[in-house]
Design a protein around this motif. Structure first.
Motif, PDB file in Angstrom:
ATOM      1  N   ALA A  91       0.806  -1.355   0.078  1.00 27.13           N
ATOM      2  CA  ALA A  91       0.207  -0.039  -0.140  1.00 27.13           C
ATOM      3  C   ALA A  91       0.885   1.245   0.043  1.00 27.13           C
ATOM      4  CB  ALA A  91      -0.929  -0.154   1.265  1.00 27.13           C
ATOM      5  N   PHE A  92       0.594   2.157  -0.728  1.00 26.29           N
ATOM      6  CA  PHE A  92       1.331   3.421  -0.685  1.00 26.29           C
ATOM      7  C   PHE A  92       0.380   4.580  -0.523  1.00 26.29           C
ATOM      8  CE2 PHE A  92       0.845   2.652  -5.387  1.00 26.29           C
ATOM      9  CZ  PHE A  92       0.025   3.640  -5.801  1.00 26.29           C
ATOM     10  N   PHE A  93      -0.966   4.495  -0.780  1.00 30.51           N
ATOM     11  CA  PHE A  93      -1.800   5.716  -0.824  1.00 30.51           C
ATOM     12  C   PHE A  93      -2.262   6.059   0.684  1.00 30.51           C
ATOM     13  CE2 PHE A  93      -5.338   8.278  -1.296  1.00 30.51           C
ATOM     14  CZ  PHE A  93      -4.949   9.149  -2.691  1.00 30.51           C
ATOM     15  N   ALA A 154       2.690  19.128  -2.491  1.00 32.04           N
ATOM     16  CA  ALA A 154       2.462  17.743  -2.820  1.00 32.04           C
ATOM     17  C   ALA A 154       3.907  16.977  -3.187  1.00 32.04           C
ATOM     18  CB  ALA A 154       1.560  17.692  -3.850  1.00 32.04           C
ATOM     19  N   SER A 155       4.732  17.689  -3.354  1.00 31.65           N
ATOM     20  CA  SER A 155       6.067  17.173  -3.846  1.00 31.65           C
ATOM     21  C   SER A 155       6.904  15.968  -3.330  1.00 31.65           C
ATOM     22  CB  SER A 155       7.045  18.317  -4.093  1.00 31.65           C
ATOM     23  OG  SER A 155       7.559  18.937  -3.055  1.00 31.65           O
ATOM     24  N   SER A 156       6.540  15.951  -1.850  1.00 34.25           N
ATOM     25  CA  SER A 156       7.330  15.053  -1.229  1.00 34.25           C
ATOM     26  C   SER A 156       6.481  13.621  -1.255  1.00 34.25           C
ATOM     27  CB  SER A 156       7.558  15.361   0.385  1.00 34.25           C
ATOM     28  OG  SER A 156       6.460  15.662   0.794  1.00 34.25           O
ATOM     29  N   VAL A 162      11.159  11.492  -6.350  1.00 35.11           N
ATOM     30  CA  VAL A 162      11.134  11.024  -4.887  1.00 35.11           C
ATOM     31  C   VAL A 162      10.662   9.558  -4.690  1.00 35.11           C
ATOM     32  CG1 VAL A 162      10.366  11.546  -2.302  1.00 35.11           C
ATOM     33  CG2 VAL A 162      11.098  13.266  -4.190  1.00 35.11           C
ATOM     34  N   THR A 163       9.376   9.399  -5.404  1.00 32.96           N
ATOM     35  CA  THR A 163       8.650   8.423  -5.121  1.00 32.96           C
ATOM     36  C   THR A 163       8.611   7.234  -6.428  1.00 32.96           C
ATOM     37  OG1 THR A 163       6.566   8.985  -6.454  1.00 32.96           O
ATOM     38  CG2 THR A 163       6.955   9.730  -4.097  1.00 32.96           C
ATOM     39  N   TYR A 176      -0.966   8.193 -11.395  1.00 32.21           N
ATOM     40  CA  TYR A 176      -1.002   9.803 -11.495  1.00 32.21           C
ATOM     41  C   TYR A 176      -0.777  10.279 -12.642  1.00 32.21           C
ATOM     42  CZ  TYR A 176       0.331   8.468  -6.240  1.00 32.21           C
ATOM     43  OH  TYR A 176       0.407   8.017  -5.048  1.00 32.21           O
ATOM     44  N   THR A 177      -1.021  11.520 -12.702  1.00 34.60           N
ATOM     45  CA  THR A 177      -0.836  12.361 -13.825  1.00 34.60           C
ATOM     46  C   THR A 177       0.086  13.668 -13.448  1.00 34.60           C
ATOM     47  OG1 THR A 177      -2.937  11.768 -14.866  1.00 34.60           O
ATOM     48  CG2 THR A 177      -1.787  13.948 -15.542  1.00 34.60           C
TER      49      THR A 177
END
Ligand code: SIN
Length: 281
Positions: A91-93, A154-156, A162-163, A176-177
């Motif tokens: 899970a990442f969200f 939202a960048s991190s 990063v992700t 994601y877009t």
């Protein structure tokens, strides 16, 4: 059948019984539900058979559903995010403390999350009352924090550097877009006042808050680390164990949440709708 409200924990959270969301509801039912929501920060209803259109229609009673600027919504219902984790994928969200979309100039006010498929055990969501967190700070600390502002971005959470870019290449269950929204910044007060209840709460979170305006970087990092630690104290939390058909509704203006990533072998599918909020003040 009347509505009853059963608290889940001392700090926040309550189950609301006696509402069938799939049927037309009168104004009195919406008013009672909204009262419970304002009183408890997060409320949930069990055993709600709820197709997406019905979830959206229900959410519209409380405001305007928004389209996420980065996370792809569903075809046909772009305001709905399918938070899906297949068996074997981590899970990442939402797997860190945050308030939804605090990186926006007008962060989401309410989130509706519907559980469709849940693991036999695990995949709970933790919630924490930022009103309790604020109230438990010492008086001198509250005086110091009250005039401060912090930058959120939202960048991190979403920067592909990063992700990783698997989510942007459509290789994960949630996609994601990439747009400027990933790198945009919004400045918000560190203490916000709830626009409806007038109650103050701590408004920084470990996922989206980047720094406190006007402090040296080391000061800001140390202060935020202390506040994140404080905000996650078990005394301020409750834990929701999902069942298929559970619908939860929480107040991002005074609550943080954390999706627990402890069910790697199992599937979990949730549907999320967020409501456009106001500039925090
Ligand atoms: C979210 O962070 O909005 C999702 C929480 C969850 O999946 O439990």
């Amino acid at each position: 059948m009347g509505i009853s409200v059963v608290p889940l924990a001392g700090a926040l959270g309550a189950e609301v019984r006696g509402v069938d969301v799939s049927r037309p509801q009168g104004d009195a039912t919406f008013a009672a539900l909204y009262r419970a929501f304002l009183d408890h920060g997060v409320v949930y209803l069990r055993d709600q058979p709820l197709p997406r259109e019905a979830q959206l229609a229900f959410a519209r009673h409380f405001g305007t559903p928004e389209v996420h600027p980065i996370v792809d919504g569903m075809a046909g219902n772009p305001e709905v995010i399918r938070i899906a984790k297949p068996p074997g994928e981590r899970a990442f969200f939402g797997t860190a403390w945050h308030t939804d979309n605090s990186f926006l100039p007008k962060p989401s006010s309410i989130t509706f999350l519907y559980a469709d498929a849940v693991p036999p055990v695990g995949g709970d969501t933790l919630f924490a009352s930022m009103e309790r967190a604020w109230a438990a700070l010492s008086e001198p600390m509250r005086r110091f924090l009250a005039p401060l502002r912090a930058v959120h971005s939202a960048s991190s959470a979403y920067d592909p550097g990063v992700t990783g870019d698997a989510k942007y290449r459509g290789e994960t269950a949630i996609t994601y877009t990439l747009s400027d929204a990933v790198y945009a910044k919004a400045e918000h007060p560190v203490m916000r006042t709830h626009p409806e209840t007038g109650r103050p709460s701590l408004y920084v979170n470990a996922t989206f808050t980047q720094f406190v305006v006007g402090l040296a970087r080391a000061e800001s990092d140390a202060l935020l680390a202390m506040l994140y630690d404080h905000a996650a104290r078990p005394d301020f939390t409750c834990r929701l164990r999902w069942e298929p058909g559970t619908l939860a509704m929480w107040d991002n203006r005074c609550v943080q949440h954390y999706a627990v990533d402890d069910y790697e072998r199992f599937e979990r599918v949730m549907y999320r709708v967020t409501i456009e909020g106001e500039a925090p003040a």
